[in-house]
Design a protein around this motif. Structure first.
Motif, PDB file in Angstrom:
ATOM      1  N   GLY A 152      12.355 -72.161  60.440  1.00 47.60           N
ATOM      2  CA  GLY A 152      12.267 -72.311  58.988  1.00 47.60           C
ATOM      3  C   GLY A 152      11.451 -73.499  58.541  1.00 47.60           C
ATOM      4  N   GLY A 153      10.610 -74.023  59.424  1.00 48.44           N
ATOM      5  CA  GLY A 153       9.825 -75.205  59.070  1.00 48.44           C
ATOM      6  C   GLY A 153       8.498 -74.908  58.414  1.00 48.44           C
ATOM      7  N   GLU A 154       8.257 -73.635  58.050  1.00 44.87           N
ATOM      8  CA  GLU A 154       7.000 -73.305  57.397  1.00 44.87           C
ATOM      9  C   GLU A 154       6.934 -73.911  55.997  1.00 44.87           C
ATOM     10  OE1 GLU A 154       9.038 -71.080  58.655  1.00 44.87           O
ATOM     11  OE2 GLU A 154       7.993 -70.060  60.310  1.00 44.87           O
ATOM     12  N   LEU A 155       5.721 -74.186  55.573  1.00 42.29           N
ATOM     13  CA  LEU A 155       5.487 -74.795  54.268  1.00 42.29           C
ATOM     14  C   LEU A 155       5.038 -73.750  53.252  1.00 42.29           C
ATOM     15  CD1 LEU A 155       3.424 -77.889  55.479  1.00 42.29           C
ATOM     16  CD2 LEU A 155       5.826 -77.894  54.781  1.00 42.29           C
ATOM     17  N   ASP A 156       5.344 -74.009  51.981  1.00 40.57           N
ATOM     18  CA  ASP A 156       4.759 -73.257  50.884  1.00 40.57           C
ATOM     19  C   ASP A 156       3.541 -74.036  50.400  1.00 40.57           C
ATOM     20  OD1 ASP A 156       6.712 -71.263  50.905  1.00 40.57           O
ATOM     21  OD2 ASP A 156       8.049 -72.456  49.640  1.00 40.57           O
ATOM     22  N   LEU A 157       2.557 -73.313  49.889  1.00 39.33           N
ATOM     23  CA  LEU A 157       1.332 -73.967  49.445  1.00 39.33           C
ATOM     24  C   LEU A 157       1.089 -73.656  47.974  1.00 39.33           C
ATOM     25  CD1 LEU A 157      -0.696 -75.773  50.962  1.00 39.33           C
ATOM     26  CD2 LEU A 157      -2.195 -73.790  51.172  1.00 39.33           C
ATOM     27  N   PHE A 158       0.854 -74.724  47.195  1.00 35.82           N
ATOM     28  CA  PHE A 158       0.641 -74.605  45.756  1.00 35.82           C
ATOM     29  C   PHE A 158      -0.813 -74.910  45.429  1.00 35.82           C
ATOM     30  CE2 PHE A 158       0.099 -77.515  42.120  1.00 35.82           C
ATOM     31  CZ  PHE A 158       0.176 -76.584  41.097  1.00 35.82           C
ATOM     32  N   TYR A 159      -1.415 -74.076  44.583  1.00 37.81           N
ATOM     33  CA  TYR A 159      -2.805 -74.240  44.156  1.00 37.81           C
ATOM     34  C   TYR A 159      -2.822 -74.516  42.648  1.00 37.81           C
ATOM     35  CZ  TYR A 159      -3.518 -71.642  48.523  1.00 37.81           C
ATOM     36  OH  TYR A 159      -3.489 -71.222  49.832  1.00 37.81           O
ATOM     37  N   PRO A 160      -3.292 -75.688  42.209  1.00 38.62           N
ATOM     38  CA  PRO A 160      -3.321 -75.982  40.769  1.00 38.62           C
ATOM     39  C   PRO A 160      -4.149 -74.958  40.003  1.00 38.62           C
ATOM     40  CG  PRO A 160      -3.701 -77.960  42.054  1.00 38.62           C
ATOM     41  CD  PRO A 160      -3.787 -76.814  43.005  1.00 38.62           C
ATOM     42  N   ARG A 161      -3.717 -74.656  38.803  1.00 38.45           N
ATOM     43  CA  ARG A 161      -4.406 -73.614  38.031  1.00 38.45           C
ATOM     44  C   ARG A 161      -5.755 -74.074  37.492  1.00 38.45           C
ATOM     45  NH1 ARG A 161       0.163 -74.448  34.322  1.00 38.45           N
ATOM     46  NH2 ARG A 161      -0.474 -75.815  32.605  1.00 38.45           N
ATOM     47  N   ASP A 162      -6.012 -75.410  37.477  1.00 41.11           N
ATOM     48  CA  ASP A 162      -7.332 -75.846  37.031  1.00 41.11           C
ATOM     49  C   ASP A 162      -8.309 -75.999  38.200  1.00 41.11           C
ATOM     50  OD1 ASP A 162      -5.742 -77.942  37.844  1.00 41.11           O
ATOM     51  OD2 ASP A 162      -6.257 -79.290  36.200  1.00 41.11           O
ATOM     52  N   GLY A 163      -7.964 -75.387  39.322  1.00 45.08           N
ATOM     53  CA  GLY A 163      -8.901 -75.315  40.439  1.00 45.08           C
ATOM     54  C   GLY A 163      -8.652 -76.358  41.506  1.00 45.08           C
ATOM     55  N   ALA A 164      -8.801 -75.935  42.759  1.00 45.69           N
ATOM     56  CA  ALA A 164      -8.614 -76.848  43.892  1.00 45.69           C
ATOM     57  C   ALA A 164      -9.985 -77.261  44.432  1.00 45.69           C
ATOM     58  CB  ALA A 164      -7.800 -76.156  44.985  1.00 45.69           C
ATOM     59  N   PRO A 165     -10.199 -78.533  44.687  1.00 45.44           N
ATOM     60  CA  PRO A 165     -11.476 -78.957  45.287  1.00 45.44           C
ATOM     61  C   PRO A 165     -11.578 -78.435  46.713  1.00 45.44           C
ATOM     62  CG  PRO A 165      -9.941 -80.806  45.200  1.00 45.44           C
ATOM     63  CD  PRO A 165      -9.294 -79.677  44.456  1.00 45.44           C
ATOM     64  N   LEU A 166     -12.803 -78.220  47.163  1.00 47.20           N
ATOM     65  CA  LEU A 166     -13.032 -77.645  48.491  1.00 47.20           C
ATOM     66  C   LEU A 166     -13.550 -78.681  49.481  1.00 47.20           C
ATOM     67  CD1 LEU A 166     -14.888 -74.254  47.850  1.00 47.20           C
ATOM     68  CD2 LEU A 166     -12.557 -74.544  48.701  1.00 47.20           C
ATOM     69  N   LEU A 167     -12.990 -78.678  50.686  1.00 53.11           N
ATOM     70  CA  LEU A 167     -13.677 -79.257  51.831  1.00 53.11           C
ATOM     71  C   LEU A 167     -14.773 -78.255  52.191  1.00 53.11           C
ATOM     72  CD1 LEU A 167     -10.640 -80.376  54.032  1.00 53.11           C
ATOM     73  CD2 LEU A 167     -11.954 -81.762  52.425  1.00 53.11           C
ATOM     74  N   ALA A 208      -9.443 -87.414  42.996  1.00 55.14           N
ATOM     75  CA  ALA A 208     -10.489 -87.141  41.995  1.00 55.14           C
ATOM     76  C   ALA A 208     -10.099 -85.953  41.120  1.00 55.14           C
ATOM     77  CB  ALA A 208     -11.823 -86.867  42.692  1.00 55.14           C
ATOM     78  N   GLY A 209      -9.463 -84.927  41.730  1.00 53.84           N
ATOM     79  CA  GLY A 209      -9.001 -83.779  40.955  1.00 53.84           C
ATOM     80  C   GLY A 209      -7.933 -84.159  39.949  1.00 53.84           C
ATOM     81  N   ILE A 210      -7.028 -85.028  40.379  1.00 53.80           N
ATOM     82  CA  ILE A 210      -5.985 -85.519  39.474  1.00 53.80           C
ATOM     83  C   ILE A 210      -6.615 -86.293  38.316  1.00 53.80           C
ATOM     84  CG2 ILE A 210      -4.036 -87.129  39.299  1.00 53.80           C
ATOM     85  CD1 ILE A 210      -3.388 -86.341  42.248  1.00 53.80           C
ATOM     86  N   GLY A 211      -7.625 -87.118  38.635  1.00 53.51           N
ATOM     87  CA  GLY A 211      -8.298 -87.894  37.600  1.00 53.51           C
ATOM     88  C   GLY A 211      -9.016 -87.024  36.590  1.00 53.51           C
ATOM     89  N   ALA A 212      -9.734 -86.000  37.072  1.00 44.77           N
ATOM     90  CA  ALA A 212     -10.459 -85.109  36.165  1.00 44.77           C
ATOM     91  C   ALA A 212      -9.496 -84.328  35.285  1.00 44.77           C
ATOM     92  CB  ALA A 212     -11.333 -84.157  36.977  1.00 44.77           C
ATOM     93  N   SER A 213      -8.402 -83.866  35.864  1.00 41.63           N
ATOM     94  CA  SER A 213      -7.413 -83.115  35.092  1.00 41.63           C
ATOM     95  C   SER A 213      -6.750 -84.004  34.046  1.00 41.63           C
ATOM     96  CB  SER A 213      -6.352 -82.533  36.040  1.00 41.63           C
ATOM     97  OG  SER A 213      -5.408 -81.764  35.343  1.00 41.63           O
ATOM     98  N   SER A 214      -6.440 -85.236  34.396  1.00 46.54           N
ATOM     99  CA  SER A 214      -5.824 -86.166  33.450  1.00 46.54           C
ATOM    100  C   SER A 214      -6.778 -86.494  32.311  1.00 46.54           C
ATOM    101  CB  SER A 214      -5.391 -87.443  34.175  1.00 46.54           C
ATOM    102  OG  SER A 214      -4.352 -87.180  35.096  1.00 46.54           O
TER     103      SER A 214
END
Length: 596
Positions: free
Chosen positions: A279-294, A205-211
Motif C-alpha cells: 500500500g505504499g503507492e503514491l497518488d499524483l496531483f496535477y495543478p489545473r493551471d498546468g504542470a511545468p515539464l522536465l 517558479a510555477g507557484i510564483g506564476a500562479s500566485s
C-alpha cells in the motif's frame, strides 16, 4: 490504451487549445547535418545508418560518451546497449555509446567553470534550465542544444491519507490554491533544493506564476512557501522520495519528521510506485493551471572541437533516441514523449487518477529571467547572506545629485540603510570605506566587522543598529581620490578568509569613479590576483556598482566577473538598493552559494 483523456467538461477545450510544443532545433542539428552533407555527400544514408562496408565492429568503431541525468540514464543506457547488440552503424562504422549518470547541476557548474575539457560529447540534462546555468558568464564550455528526447511533468505526489485530506482526485487546485491549502499545516510538504534540482526550481517558479495571476502580495506568499519548503528540503531529487512516510501505519504517517507530500516529476512517482509494496503507492496531483515539464534536451558539448566521426555519431544516436523502439523504452521507464503526450497507462502507473487534469497543456516554460528571479528569491529568502559592503569615500562623493539637493554620499547612505531592512537577524553584514591614503599608506579602513545583524553590540542594542549608525556617519574625504584596486584586493582577501559555508558570501563595492591611486596594483595585476584566489568551493562573488556618470562600469565589471559576480551601473544612488537585490538574484542563479 489510447491517448490520455480529459474530464468531459474540459476535453474539447483541451484538444482545441493545446499548443504545439516549443521546438528547439538550434545549431546542433544544422551544423551536424552540414558536416554530414559536406563531408560525405550522403547525409540521408548516414542518418539512417545504412553505410556499411561489411567490416566487423572489432575493426571499426566510433565511440560516443553521453552524460545523462540519473533519472533518464537507465533508459538511455538500454537504448545504447541495443544499438551495440545490433551492431548499429554510423557512416559504416559500429556505434558504441557509453552512458554515464551525473547530476545536472554538477555538470552545469563544471561546464560554466570551463576549467578542463569535458570527457563526454553529449549531455542529456533533465531540463533546459541547466543550459543557461552552464553558459555562466560566457567563459565556459559551449553547449548546443537540440530537441527534447523525452519529458515528464512536475506534480505533487501524496500518500493516500493526505490525498483524502486534500479531496483528491475529485477536487482540483491551482498552484496558488495548493500553496494556501498546504500553508494551513494540513499536509507536510517536501521538495528538492531548487538550487540543485530542476524539479524544485520549476515547481517554485510555477507557484510564483500562479500566485502572481491571483494578485495581491504574491511575493510574500511565494517567499513564505520558500521558507516552508526550506524547512523540509532534500539535497536532490534522489533523496526527496525517501522523506515520505514509509508505511501506512498511523505512527509512521503521523511522524512530524516524515513528509506526506512531495514535489516530484511524474517519472519519479512512476518509478516509486513500480517498486512500492504494502500500500505504499503514491497518488499524483496535477495543478489545473498546468504542470511545468522536465524536457531532457539532447545537447552537444564543445561542438566545434568534435571530430567529423563524433559529430556523425552524435546525430546518429539522436536519431536513434527518437525512433519508435526508443520511445517505447522511455515509456517503460515512465517518461512521456518529448511533446508531453502520454498513454493513460503511464499516468495511472504514476498515480494519476481521473478527473485530475493531467492532460492539460503543460504550463508555459518560465523564461531564463523568471528562473533567475525565482532562484534569487530562494537564495535571499532561504539562505542567510554574508555581505561585506565597501563604500567609496573619495572627495567626488560630495558631488550633488541633480534634482535631489543631496550629495552622492547622502543618497548612497539612505539607499544602503533602506537595503538593510531587507535582511534578517541571521544575515551578516560589515562595512569598509575607501579613498586614498585613508589609513596611513592604506586606501581603505574597516569600519564595522561582518557579523550577524541580530548580534548584541558592545555599547548596547544590536549590530543592525550599530551598522545603521555607521552608514549614516559616512563622509566624503576632502581631496581624497579613488583607491579602488588595492581596496578590492584587500577586502576580497578578507571576505575569502572569513568565508562561512551555507551562506551567500559576497563583496559589495560601490564607487563613483575609476582607480586614481598611481601607486596601487594595476588592473591586470588585480584581475590576475582575484582569478588565482577564486575557489569554486568557497565562492565570494564581487558585486561592483558604478555610481554616477564618472564611474567606469566596464572597469568594475571586468574586476567582478573574475570572481563570478558582475558590474552594475546606476545614474542615481537611490537605485543602489534595487541593484543589490538584483545582483544577489543573479549570483544565486549562478549557484554561488556554498552548501554546508
Amino acid at each position: 490504451m489510447g491517448r490520455h483523456s480529459l474530464p468531459d467538461s474540459r476535453a474539447a477545450e483541451g484538444r482545441r487549445d493545446r499548443p504545439s510544443p516549443r521546438r528547439r532545433r538550434r545549431t546542433v542539428v544544422i551544423a551536424t547535418l552540414l558536416v554530414l552533407t559536406v563531408a560525405t555527400g550522403t547525409a540521408v544514408a548516414a542518418k539512417a545508418g545504412l553505410l556499411s562496408f561489411s567490416r566487423s565492429c572489432e575493426e571499426s568503431t566510433v565511440r560516443l560518451s553521453v552524460v545523462a541525468s540519473p533519472d533518464i540514464a537507465p533508459a538511455v543506457r538500454s537504448i545504447a546497449e541495443r544499438a551495440s547488440a545490433e551492431e548499429m552503424r554510423t557512416d559504416g562504422r559500429c556505434l558504441v555509446v557509453e552512458v554515464l549518470a551525473r547530476d545536472a547541476h554538477k555538470v552545469a557548474e563544471s561546464l560554466a567553470a570551463g576549467d578542463e575539457k569535458p570527457d563526454f560529447q553529449v549531455w542529456l540534462p533533465d531540463s533546459e534550465l541547466w543550459l543557461e546555468r552552464a553558459k555562466g558568464l560566457g567563459e565556459g564550455v559551449p553547449v548546443s542544444p537540440s530537441d527534447s528526447v523525452a519529458s515528464s511533468p512536475v506534480a505533487l505526489a501524496v500518500v493516500p491519507s493526505a490525498s483524502r485530506k486534500l479531496g483528491l482526485p475529485e477536487k482540483t487546485y491551482s498552484w496558488s490554491a495548493l500553496v494556501a491549502e498546504l500553508g494551513a499545516d494540513r499536509v507536510r510538504l517536501g521538495a528538492a533544493d531548487p538550487a540543485r534540482s530542476a524539479t524544485g526550481l520549476l515547481a517554485l517558479a510555477g507557484i510564483g506564476a500562479s500566485s502572481a495571476r491571483q494578485g495581491g502580495d504574491s511575493d510574500t506568499r511565494v517567499a513564505q512557501t520558500a521558507k516552508a519548503l526550506a524547512e523540509r528540503m532534500s539535497d536532490g531529487d534522489a533523496q526527496v522520495l525517501g522523506t515520505l512516510a514509509r508505511s501506512t501505519s498511523g505512527a509512521e504517517e503521523g511522524n512530524p519528521k516524515r513528509n506526506q507530500a512531495v514535489l516530484v516529476s511524474e517519472q519519479a512517482a512512476f518509478a516509486h510506485n513500480a517498486e512500492a509494496t504494502g500500500g505504499g503507492e503514491l497518488d499524483l496531483f496535477y495543478p489545473r493551471d498546468g504542470a511545468p515539464l522536465l524536457d531532457y534536451p539532447y545537447t552537444l558539448v564543445n561542438e566545434a572541437d568534435l571530430s567529423v566521426a563524433e559529430s556523425r555519431a552524435a546525430l546518429r544516436f539522436m536519431t536513434l533516441l527518437g525512433d519508435r523502439d526508443a520511445r517505447a523504452v522511455f515509456a517503460e521507464h515512465g517518461f512521456r514523449a518529448g511533446d508531453g503526450s502520454a498513454e493513460d497507462s503511464l499516468v495511472a502507473a504514476a498515480g494519476g487518477r481521473k478527473p485530475q487534469p493531467y492532460a492539460t497543456p503543460a504550463a508555459e516554460a518560465p523564461s531564463a529571467k523568471e528562473l533567475q528571479e525565482t532562484l534569487g528569491m530562494w537564495t535571499i529568502t532561504v539562505q542567510s547572506a554574508r555581505l561585506t559592503t565597501v563604500v567609496d569615500a573619495s572627495g567626488s562623493m560630495a558631488t550633488p545629485v541633480p534634482g535631489r539637493g543631496q550629495s552622492r554620499m547622502d543618497v548612497t547612505k539612505e539607499s544602503l540603510i533602506q537595503a538593510l531592512e531587507q535582511f534578517t537577524p541571521n544575515d551578516e553584514i560589515g562595512l569598509w570605506e575607501f579613498a586614498t591614503t585613508l589609513d596611513g599608506d592604506r586606501d581603505y579602513r574597516r569600519l564595522m566587522p561582518t557579523k550577524r545583524l541580530g548580534d548584541p553590540a558592545e555599547g548596547g542594542g544590536t549590530h543592525r543598529e550599530e551598522l545603521t549608525a555607521a552608514f549614516a556617519g559616512l563622509r566624503p574625504v576632502p581631496g581624497g581620490a579613488t583607491g579602488l584596486y588595492d581596496t578590492t584586493l584587500a577586502s576580497y582577501k578578507e571576505a575569502r578568509s572569513t568565508f562561512v559555508k551555507g551562506k551567500f558570501n559576497a563583496l559589495v563595492i560601490l564607487t563613483d569613479g575609476s582607480n586614481q591611486d598611481d601607486r596601487s596594483i594595476s588592473r591586470s595585476g588585480l584581475v590576475a590576483e582575484l582569478k588565482a584566489l577564486r575557489d569554486p568551493e568557497r565562492p565570494v562573488p564581487v558585486i561592483a556598482i558604478a555610481v554616477g556618470p564618472d564611474a567606469d562600469r566596464d572597469e568594475v565589471a571586468e574586476i567582478a566577473r573574475v570572481t563570478g559576480g558582475d558590474g552594475y551601473e546606476v545614474s542615481d544612488p537611490a537605485e543602489i538598493r534595487a541593484v543589490i537585490l538584483q545582483a544577489i538574484m543573479a549570483a544565486g542563479q549562478n549557484g554561488l552559494v556554498a552548501q554546508e
